[in-house]
Design a protein around this motif. Structure first.
Motif, mmCIF file in Angstrom:
data_model
loop_
_atom_site.group_PDB
_atom_site.id
_atom_site.type_symbol
_atom_site.label_atom_id
_atom_site.label_comp_id
_atom_site.label_asym_id
_atom_site.label_seq_id
_atom_site.Cartn_x
_atom_site.Cartn_y
_atom_site.Cartn_z
ATOM 1 N N ASN B 112 0.832 -1.206 0.000
ATOM 2 C CA ASN B 112 0.000 0.000 0.000
ATOM 3 C C ASN B 112 0.871 1.263 0.000
ATOM 4 O OD1 ASN B 112 -2.214 -1.668 0.144
ATOM 5 N ND2 ASN B 112 -2.853 -1.045 2.189
ATOM 6 N N PHE B 115 2.593 1.747 -3.417
ATOM 7 C CA PHE B 115 1.706 2.252 -4.473
ATOM 8 C C PHE B 115 1.424 3.741 -4.278
ATOM 9 C CE2 PHE B 115 -1.560 2.763 -7.501
ATOM 10 C CZ PHE B 115 -2.600 3.458 -6.897
ATOM 11 N N PHE B 116 1.063 4.129 -3.048
ATOM 12 C CA PHE B 116 0.648 5.519 -2.861
ATOM 13 C C PHE B 116 1.835 6.473 -2.941
ATOM 14 C CE2 PHE B 116 -2.857 8.171 -2.396
ATOM 15 C CZ PHE B 116 -2.604 9.200 -1.506
ATOM 16 N N PHE B 119 2.460 7.039 -6.515
ATOM 17 C CA PHE B 119 1.410 7.929 -7.054
ATOM 18 C C PHE B 119 1.719 9.385 -6.691
ATOM 19 C CE2 PHE B 119 -2.659 9.484 -8.251
ATOM 20 C CZ PHE B 119 -3.240 10.152 -7.197
ATOM 21 N N THR B 125 -0.987 12.282 -10.200
ATOM 22 C CA THR B 125 -1.707 12.276 -11.477
ATOM 23 C C THR B 125 -1.871 10.878 -12.040
ATOM 24 O OG1 THR B 125 0.373 12.612 -12.676
ATOM 25 C CG2 THR B 125 -0.901 14.580 -12.110
ATOM 26 N N GLY B 127 -1.338 6.567 -11.123
ATOM 27 C CA GLY B 127 -0.904 5.426 -10.320
ATOM 28 C C GLY B 127 -0.457 4.310 -11.229
ATOM 29 N N ARG B 128 0.330 3.390 -10.698
ATOM 30 C CA ARG B 128 0.806 2.267 -11.519
ATOM 31 C C ARG B 128 0.002 1.010 -11.220
ATOM 32 N NH1 ARG B 128 7.106 1.395 -11.747
ATOM 33 N NH2 ARG B 128 7.292 2.663 -9.875
ATOM 34 N N ALA B 129 -0.596 0.478 -12.268
ATOM 35 C CA ALA B 129 -1.454 -0.699 -12.101
ATOM 36 C C ALA B 129 -0.681 -1.873 -11.513
ATOM 37 C CB ALA B 129 -2.071 -1.091 -13.450
ATOM 38 N N PHE B 132 -0.695 -1.316 -7.896
ATOM 39 C CA PHE B 132 -2.028 -1.309 -7.281
ATOM 40 C C PHE B 132 -2.569 -2.714 -7.060
ATOM 41 C CE2 PHE B 132 -5.890 0.293 -5.770
ATOM 42 C CZ PHE B 132 -6.961 -0.296 -6.430
ATOM 43 N N VAL B 133 -2.268 -3.621 -7.972
ATOM 44 C CA VAL B 133 -2.868 -4.963 -7.841
ATOM 45 C C VAL B 133 -2.432 -5.666 -6.563
ATOM 46 C CG1 VAL B 133 -3.262 -5.346 -10.293
ATOM 47 C CG2 VAL B 133 -1.113 -6.095 -9.262
ATOM 48 N N THR B 135 -2.317 -4.263 -3.600
ATOM 49 C CA THR B 135 -2.797 -3.532 -2.423
ATOM 50 C C THR B 135 -4.033 -4.156 -1.794
ATOM 51 O OG1 THR B 135 -4.074 -1.997 -3.790
ATOM 52 C CG2 THR B 135 -1.802 -1.370 -3.241
ATOM 53 N N LEU B 136 -4.105 -5.461 -1.797
ATOM 54 C CA LEU B 136 -5.139 -6.192 -1.056
ATOM 55 C C LEU B 136 -4.434 -7.306 -0.289
ATOM 56 C CD1 LEU B 136 -7.917 -6.676 -3.783
ATOM 57 C CD2 LEU B 136 -8.135 -5.333 -1.686
#
Lengths: 380, 238
Positions: B112, B115-116, B119, B125, B127-129, B132-133, B135-136
């Motif tokens: 998390n 990713f942030f 960003f 402006t 985020g990188r996919a 992000f994937v 972040t669960l």
């Protein structure tokens, strides 16, 4: 030991339609979407400027956004929640605004955003005496939580389980789904021929499950029985569902078997229906594979209140219980031109339905599928 | 406390109780299996991957392994080690009815943050996919399930205490309810990982296995991976 029946005795929620189940039900029946221009943070660089948000939340408040949703929800229902309830908390990102602030401002520490920290806060908020459990199963988190709670009751492990779910629209999540190009620029249109993606939403909800015996002993009115459930994984792709719907179909079959009911008894389906091309197509294939030769009234809430992520499953189930009670299948808000795959299934209109059995399904990143069978309460 | 690894069928076991047939583990410097008594050093995650492929713990190339976040790499590796320890084969073209439960001390906190931060560094402006994937909290076990082709129940469960014993108990419940014949129970983070293969007792009458209740006794003393591994190595007899 004979199996206990797990029943839902009370529930409540807050969504973009406002506070309470009635507000959500009225909103759905109105046919107007709660997705609108979003201004809590700048979305100018995102692939949409719209989301479904709960009115009145303060991003600069003393509490996080999910706690601002949960506190009034729990407080107005506090007298209904026994202190010995086992808490199952469902969320995908929890208090993600803590992490956002940690990265942007250097404080507070980011590890305050861990879901186990929120678990403890919710335990205290609800006045519970036992430590509970967090479930993160992506967008199937809260339906999986209902399933696990009902399973604990059926096993005789617990006689009272409190399922709480929450997630909010955040810059974190908006940036993420934008990066995946998964958002509709305007508003999600589940099962629509021209659908282009999902809309973000936020909600908090709770449902109290009890054994039939405890509910009777405490004279609790019963909303419905959580009759069966199924959980599977696609083992396919980290963000895309298995296109043939086989994983979801397997979850639905497991749920029916768990409920001891044939597919013919299901009268309606609350689908995940995100409004993405692949999800909605996958779901229709799954449903047609299970319910061969039939068309079932099917709907999604996501054109109305957006995709509420970890809360989606519980909100779906709460609305499905209202539908069973009212004998009405809600409309799919924002559906204009039904995709051929969903013709005869999804509709922009509400429909009457006398069946006492409803199915609710959710799917999530990682290929998680969850299906829950709900049955209008019959004490016999 | 000594816990016997025993040939099932040679003594009475509690009805409805699952058994553990394989245990894989990874610490900061070593990896191994308990039943097969494997213990090997590794230098970094790249060399860990090479070793697992060379030893056929990864039975086919884990093509996406390099793209995983670190927690997913350790989760995938430890799950493969546990299956190897249990003698359970897997392949790219065959799905199995095995589920996977995961837990962790920190969810997906580092992913998390990564990713942030990225960003924000991009001016808020874009985020990188690919970041992000992850972040669960459920993604590491999902990556393992995708690679190992496991199609059973898949859940991340968080507990404020007794993480491993709580996780094993939930796996046992899923099995005894008949919702899955076998489950992997994984505790993993960016530092270390531990995975148990939990099976229905009746399915393993001729296999070496560890009684779940014995393992729960150990797990209630500690949730730290390295301490559990020491306890298992120190107490398992043959």
């Amino acid at each position: 030991m004979p199996e206990m029946r797990a029943v839902a005795v009370t529930c409540d929620m807050v969504s973009a339609y406002g506070s309470g189940v009635d507000a959500c039900w009225r909103g759905l029946q109105s046919g107007h979407s709660a997705i609108r221009r979003f201004e809590r943070f700048s979305m100018t660089s995102m692939s949409t400027q719209k989301a479904a948000f709960v009115p009145g939340l303060n991003p600069d408040g003393d509490e996080t956004l999910v706690m601002q949703m949960l506190r009034p929800l729990v407080q107005r229902n506090a007298s209904l929640i026994p202190a010995d309830s086992f808490l199952v908390l469902a969320t995908t990102n929890g208090e993600i605004d803590i992490l956002e602030r940690a990265v942007l401002e250097g404080t507070p520490p980011a590890d305050g955003s861990r879901p186990e920290r929120l678990l403890r806060k919710v335990e205290l908020l609800c006045g519970l005496t036992h430590p509970g459990m967090v479930i993160c199963a992506a967008c199937a988190s809260s339906s999986a939580a209902v399933a696990q709670g009902a399973a604990m009751i059926r096993d005789g492990e617990r006689d009272c389980v409190l399922v709480v779910a929450c997630d909010n629209v955040s810059e974190f999540v908006a940036a993420g789904f934008s990066s995946l190009m998964a958002l509709d620029e305007d508003m999600a249109r589940p099962f629509d021929k021209n659908r282009r993606g999902l809309s973000l939403g936020e909600a908090a909800a709770y449902m109290l499950l009890m054994s039939e015996q405890r509910a009777s002993r405490e004279r609790r009115p019963v909303l419905a029985e959580i009759s069966g459930w199924g959980l599977t994984g696609d083992a396919n792709h980290i963000t895309g569902p298995a296109r043939d719907g086989s994983g979801l179909a397997a979850a639905v079959r497991q749920a029916l078997q768990s409920a001891g009911l044939p597919g013919e008894r299901v009268g309606s389906i609350s689908a995940h229906g995100t409004g993405t091309v692949y999800n909605d197509s996958m779901e229709m294939r799954a449903f047609k594979s299970v319910f061969e030769g039939r068309s079932l009234p099917t709907y999604s809430l996501k054109g109305a209140i957006g995709h509420t992520m970890g809360t989606a499953g519980l909100v779906d189930i709460i609305v499905a219980l209202r539908g069973l009670a009212e004998r009405v299948v809600p409309p799919t808000v924002n559906l204009r031109d039904v995709d051929n795959e969903a013709r005869g299934w999804a509709s922009p209109e509400a429909r009457s339905c006398d069946s006492d059995v409803a199915l609710s399904t959710n799917s999530g990143f990682g290929g998680i599928n969850c299906a829950v069978v709900l049955r209008r309460w019959d004490p016999d | 406390m000594r816990c016997g690894v025993e040939k099932m069928g040679s003594r009475l076991t509690l009805p409805g109780m699952s058994v553990i047939t394989g245990i894989g583990w990874i610490t900061g410097t070593e990896y191994g299996c308990v039943m097969k008594k494997v213990r090997q050093p590794y230098a970094d995650v790249g060399s860990l991957r090479s070793s697992l492929e060379r030893e056929s713990v990864f039975s086919y190339p884990a093509k996406r392994f390099g793209k995983y976040d670190l927690a997913s790499q350790l989760t995938c590796g430890v799950a493969a080690l546990a299956l190897y320890d249990a003698g359970v084969s897997y392949s790219e073209d065959r799905r199995q009815d095995i589920g996977i439960l995961g837990t962790s001390s920190d969810g997906c906190l580092q992913s998390n943050v990564d990713f942030f931060r990225d960003f924000v560094a991009n001016g808020r402006t874009r985020g990188r996919a690919g970041l992000f994937v992850y972040t669960l909290p459920s993604i590491p076990i999902a990556e393992a399930a995708i690679y190992l082709k496991l199609q059973g129940p898949l859940l991340y469960l968080g507990f404020s205490r007794e993480q491993i014993s709580s996780l094993l108990t939930r796996a046992d419940k899923i099995i005894t309810r008949g919702e899955s014949p076998a489950m992997l129970a994984v505790k993993a983070s960016e530092e270390d990982a531990l995975c148990f293969v939990v099976r229905r007792e009746g399915d393993v009458s001729t296999q070496t296995a560890l009684r779940l209740e014995t393992l729960l006794d150990i797990a209630q003393q500690t949730s730290a991976v390295d301490e559990m591994v020491l306890a298992l190595f120190g107490h398992v007899t043959w």
